[in-house]
Write a protein that holds these residues in place. Structure first.
Motif: not given
Length: 215
Positions: A1-10, A14-23, A151-154
C-alpha cells in the motif's frame, strides 16, 4: 500500500487520496458483496406506512404485469445490462463506491475500445481520475505516458507484459515505461486509474495518434 505521512496526506491531490483510501479499504476488507434486490426492497418497505387497497387493486396490478410483459427484448436487455453495471458499482469499496455511483448518474460508462469502458470520476483535484472496466482478454494497446499513471486493481486482474496485478495491487508507470495491459481470464477487471499526463500510443497506432493530434 502507498505510504503516506498523516500530515502530508491531507495535502495530497484528491484523486490520489481516493486511490490511497480505496487501496486501504481493499487491503482490510474480507467481503463487500451486496444483494441489490434485498437492499432496495427492504429500504422501500421500511419507509412505507400501511395503506388500504381498493376492490380493483388486484385487477390493476395484473394489468400492469401484462403491460410489463409487452416490453421488447431489446429494452429488457438494456435494463438488465444497466442493473449489472449498478450492481458492480455497489460492490466497490468505500469511498470509491460513492464517487462512482455519482459519476454513473451523470454520464455513465464510455466505450474506449473492444471489451473496454471507462468512466470519469469527479474528485475536484488537478489529476484525472477514472474507473476502467475491462473484459477478459481485452485491454489497452501498447502505449507510453506523458506523465505518471497510477492503476489500482479493484477486482479481477491484468498483466501488462511485465507484471501481473490483482485486487489491491498498484501499477505505477512513468514516461518511458511502455506496457500493454490485458485483463486475465478470471472475470471482469475493474481498476481505478489516476493520470498526471496522457497516453502516448506506440508503433503504427502512435504514428496515427501523432498525425491526428498535430497542430
Amino acid at each position: 500500500m502507498i505510504g503516506a505521512n498523516s500530515n502530508d496526506f491531507l495535502t495530497v491531490d484528491p484523486s490520489l487520496r481516493l486511490l490511497v483510501e480505496t487501496q486501504a479499504a481493499l487491503k482490510g476488507m474480507r467481503s463487500y458483496s451486496f444483494n441489490l434486490g434485498d437492499m432496495i426492497g427492504g429500504a422501500a418497505l421500511e419507509g412505507q406506512n400501511p395503506e388500504p387497497v381498493s376492490e380493483h387493486f388486484l385487477s390493476s396490478v395484473l394489468a400492469r404485469i401484462d403491460r410489463f410483459d409487452d416490453i421488447t427484448a431489446q429494452a429488457l436487455e438494456a435494463a438488465q445490462t444497466a442493473g449489472r453495471s449498478i450492481h458492480e458499482l455497489l460492490r466497490l469499496p468505500q469511498p470509491l463506491r460513492d464517487v462512482s455511483l455519482e459519476a454513473a448518474a451523470y454520464q455513465g460508462w464510455t466505450f474506449v475500445g473492444p471489451g473496454m469502458k471507462s468512466m470519469v470520476l469527479e474528485t475536484g483535484g488537478e489529476l484525472r481520475a477514472k474507473l476502467v472496466r475491462i473484459e477478459p482478454g481485452h485491454g489497452s494497446p501498447q502505449h507510453d505516458h506523458t506523465g505518471t499513471e497510477y492503476t489500482l486493481v479493484v477486482c479481477g486482474a491484468f498483466e501488462d507484459g511485465i507484471e501481473r496485478f490483482g485486487p489491491g495491487d498498484l501499477s505505477i508507470k512513468r514516461p518511458g515505461q511502455v506496457h500493454h495491459p490485458i485483463a486475465l481470464d478470471n472475470g471482469i477487471c475493474i481498476a481505478l486509474v489516476i493520470e498526471e499526463g496522457d497516453i502516448a500510443l506506440t508503433g503504427a497506432l502512435g504514428m496515427l495518434q501523432r498525425l491526428f493530434t498535430r497542430h
